[in-house]
Design a protein around this motif. Structure first.
Motif, PDB file in Angstrom:
ATOM      1  N   GLU A  63      82.349  26.082  17.284  1.00 24.09           N
ATOM      2  CA  GLU A  63      82.264  24.629  17.265  1.00 24.09           C
ATOM      3  C   GLU A  63      81.720  24.142  15.931  1.00 24.09           C
ATOM      4  O   GLU A  63      82.183  23.118  15.394  1.00 24.09           O
ATOM      5  N   ILE A  64      80.753  24.849  15.368  1.00 21.04           N
ATOM      6  CA  ILE A  64      80.219  24.476  14.052  1.00 21.04           C
ATOM      7  C   ILE A  64      81.314  24.550  12.998  1.00 21.04           C
ATOM      8  O   ILE A  64      81.470  23.640  12.174  1.00 21.04           O
ATOM      9  N   GLU A  68      82.663  21.400  10.765  1.00 17.63           N
ATOM     10  CA  GLU A  68      82.641  21.482   9.301  1.00 17.63           C
ATOM     11  C   GLU A  68      84.036  21.257   8.721  1.00 17.63           C
ATOM     12  O   GLU A  68      84.187  20.621   7.664  1.00 17.63           O
ATOM     13  N   SER A  69      85.054  21.774   9.395  1.00 14.16           N
ATOM     14  CA  SER A  69      86.431  21.543   8.943  1.00 14.16           C
ATOM     15  C   SER A  69      86.797  20.068   9.058  1.00 14.16           C
ATOM     16  O   SER A  69      87.477  19.508   8.189  1.00 14.16           O
ATOM     17  N   GLU A  70      86.327  19.430  10.122  1.00 18.47           N
ATOM     18  CA  GLU A  70      86.572  17.986  10.276  1.00 18.47           C
ATOM     19  C   GLU A  70      85.870  17.204   9.168  1.00 18.47           C
ATOM     20  O   GLU A  70      86.385  16.177   8.702  1.00 18.47           O
ATOM     21  N   ALA A  71      84.684  17.663   8.752  1.00 16.35           N
ATOM     22  CA  ALA A  71      83.979  16.985   7.659  1.00 16.35           C
ATOM     23  C   ALA A  71      84.773  17.074   6.362  1.00 16.35           C
ATOM     24  O   ALA A  71      84.864  16.093   5.605  1.00 16.35           O
ATOM     25  N   ARG A  72      85.327  18.238   6.078  1.00 13.66           N
ATOM     26  CA  ARG A  72      86.151  18.373   4.871  1.00 13.66           C
ATOM     27  C   ARG A  72      87.381  17.466   4.950  1.00 13.66           C
ATOM     28  O   ARG A  72      87.774  16.836   3.964  1.00 13.66           O
ATOM     29  N   ALA A 122      80.559  13.089   9.281  1.00 13.72           N
ATOM     30  CA  ALA A 122      81.037  14.347   9.858  1.00 13.72           C
ATOM     31  C   ALA A 122      80.076  15.488   9.552  1.00 13.72           C
ATOM     32  O   ALA A 122      79.837  16.367  10.400  1.00 13.72           O
ATOM     33  N   ASN A 123      79.499  15.490   8.339  1.00  7.90           N
ATOM     34  CA  ASN A 123      78.509  16.515   8.014  1.00  7.90           C
ATOM     35  C   ASN A 123      77.262  16.373   8.890  1.00  7.90           C
ATOM     36  O   ASN A 123      76.630  17.369   9.265  1.00  7.90           O
ATOM     37  N   ALA A 124      76.900  15.135   9.202  1.00  8.73           N
ATOM     38  CA  ALA A 124      75.760  14.917  10.097  1.00  8.73           C
ATOM     39  C   ALA A 124      76.055  15.466  11.492  1.00  8.73           C
ATOM     40  O   ALA A 124      75.180  16.046  12.149  1.00  8.73           O
ATOM     41  N   TRP A 125      77.283  15.309  11.939  1.00  8.54           N
ATOM     42  CA  TRP A 125      77.659  15.882  13.243  1.00  8.54           C
ATOM     43  C   TRP A 125      77.705  17.402  13.171  1.00  8.54           C
ATOM     44  O   TRP A 125      77.423  18.083  14.170  1.00  8.54           O
ATOM     45  N   ALA A 126      78.042  17.947  12.014  1.00 10.96           N
ATOM     46  CA  ALA A 126      77.986  19.400  11.859  1.00 10.96           C
ATOM     47  C   ALA A 126      76.545  19.893  11.991  1.00 10.96           C
ATOM     48  O   ALA A 126      76.276  20.941  12.586  1.00 10.96           O
ATOM     49  N   ALA A 129      75.752  19.950  15.507  1.00 11.28           N
ATOM     50  CA  ALA A 129      76.344  21.136  16.145  1.00 11.28           C
ATOM     51  C   ALA A 129      75.481  22.368  15.897  1.00 11.28           C
ATOM     52  O   ALA A 129      75.345  23.229  16.776  1.00 11.28           O
ATOM     53  N   ARG A 130      74.902  22.478  14.706  1.00  9.28           N
ATOM     54  CA  ARG A 130      73.987  23.601  14.433  1.00  9.28           C
ATOM     55  C   ARG A 130      72.748  23.511  15.324  1.00  9.28           C
ATOM     56  O   ARG A 130      72.263  24.527  15.830  1.00  9.28           O
TER      57      ARG A 130
END
Length: 439
Positions: A63-64, A68-72, A122-126, A129-130
């Motif tokens: 999921e992480i 992260e892919s969604e953030a990119r 998106a990075n914040a959501w990553a 997820a962590r």
């Protein structure tokens, strides 16, 4: 070693008991040849097995990677577009050769920085997820540790119950011989039978509990049979770290609270993203046009900007702000619930430690002294065998109570440690047995 439930004979001498237990162990060994067998299992071993073989942490890692892919992806600009336009052909004019043709490339430029804001969100959501992965890890460690404590207690209890059953059967043999020789009343045989029956029930219940708890622990990493000698889980904890803990400091690293705090930060980033989306994007284009009638060419340029009159993304901004407020309220609600859970767990720890100290320092030594005195009185003929067996049984009951107290204390320690983010359980992961006992 794991013992299945058996029906114990009423009159079972020491030799017969030893043979029966040897046969049981032999059968267990034969069954265990197809399973993973270890001579000794520590709490550190169990925790490492859980992390290595349980799919929940691997699922969290996936999921992480997905977030992260969604953030990119969120930070990428739109692709440029190629436009081919053919005008003024057919009708009173000739074919396509006389048409005006325009070829251009258009690119949308995000003026408000909404792509970078989207990437930040998106990075914040990553990060959230962590934090969720850390929460799953902590729960897995805590569940494994609790299962280990229960399995250890079940094994210890079974050993005590089997020891008591063996002594009861040996004493019953002596009573039966005395009754047959006419030196004792048949009533004593009946009373001895009652004692053996109770010991048999307790041993069978302990065997069933041991099998259940071993299966529960093994199921965390793979299932199957578990044949191991357990090391006391209390040896792996530093009790001094649980004393005089401050509430807010203790739960500051709680993984559930950390996850909610990460979600709050992600919601705040979404507000910035929605505000950036209110600024219209600029679309620019450049190309070349061929005039079919004269076969001349010229350059063309276009600029397109939406006019933010009707849609300024008001609803999106308000929705994001409401979700951030909800996340903050959820975080505060969880913080208060954690304070209550800490108070409950801390009280449980203090009660368990007091009970354990009383049993180990006062009650068990007193019971041992009583048993020693009863043995001396029995040898001198001042105490009949049945009363002596009652005292023996009381001594074994105290030993079982001490096992339960050790289990309760260890369980309370695990609960407190998990509330603080499991620092001690994490220390045990990948720790050598020497490090586990020395810390």
């Amino acid at each position: 070693m794991r013992i299945e439930n058996v029906t114990w004979p009423r009159w079972l001498g020491k030799t017969t008991m030893a043979a029966l237990m040897l046969a049981t162990v032999s059968m267990e060994t034969a069954v265990a040849q197809d399973a993973q067998a270890v001579s000794q299992l520590t709490l550190s071993d169990a925790l490492n097995r859980a992390l290595d073989n349980n799919p929940i942490t691997n699922a969290a890692d996936e999921e992480i990677r997905a977030v992260e892919s969604e953030a990119r992806q969120a930070g990428l600009w739109d692709n440029p577009t190629f436009v081919a336009e053919v005008e003024d052909f057919g009708g009173d004019r000739e074919g396509l050769g006389d048409a005006d043709t325009t070829l251009s490339i258009n690119q949308t430029v995000p003026l408000g920085g909404d792509r970078s804001r989207a990437r930040d969100a998106a990075n914040a959501w990553a990060q959230a997820a962590r934090a969720d992965r850390d929460l799953h890890r902590t729960r897995l460690l805590a569940d494994t540790a609790q299962a280990y404590v229960a399995a250890h207690a079940a094994s210890e209890t079974l050993a005590v119950r089997l020891e008591l059953l063996e002594l009861a059967n040996n004493s019953a043999d002596a009573i039966n011989s005395r009754v047959e020789a006419g030196r004792a009343s048949p009533i004593e045989r009946s009373r001895a039978s009652v004692l053996i029956g109770r010991a048999t029930i307790a041993a069978n219940e302990a065997a069933s509990t041991q099998a259940e708890q071993h299966d529960r622990l093994a199921a965390i990493w793979s299932g199957g049979r578990l044949d191991a000698d357990f090391v006391s889980p209390l040896d792996a904890f530093d009790l001094s770290r649980f004393e005089n803990a401050e509430l807010d400091v203790w739960i500051s690293e709680n993984p559930e609270l950390q996850k909610l705090h990460a979600i709050t930060r992600a919601r705040a980033q979404e507000i910035r993203q929605e505000r950036a989306a209110a600024i219209p994007d600029l679309t620019v284009g450049a190309g070349v046009r061929r005039f079919g009638g004269t076969d001349e060419t010229a350059f063309v340029a276009t600029v397109e900007v939406p006019i933010p009159v009707l849609n300024r993304n008001q609803g999106g901004v308000r929705a994001a702000a409401s979700r951030e407020n909800a996340a903050r309220l959820d975080e505060e609600s969880t913080r208060r619930a954690l304070l209550a859970r800490f108070a409950s767990a801390s009280g449980r720890f203090e009660r368990a430690r007091s009970t354990h100290e009383q049993l180990s320092e006062n009650i068990l030594p007193a019971s041992e002294n009583a048993l020693s005195a009863a043995q001396e009185a029995y040898r001198e003929g001042a105490l009949d065998v049945l009363n002596f067996l009652d005292i023996q049984r009381s001594y074994f009951d105290v030993r079982v109570d001490l096992i339960s107290a050790q289990s309760e204390l260890a369980s309370a320690l695990i609960e407190l440690d998990a509330l603080a983010g499991a620092p001690q359980l994490n220390r045990m992961v990948n720790a050598s047995p020497e490090e586990e006992h020395n810390d």
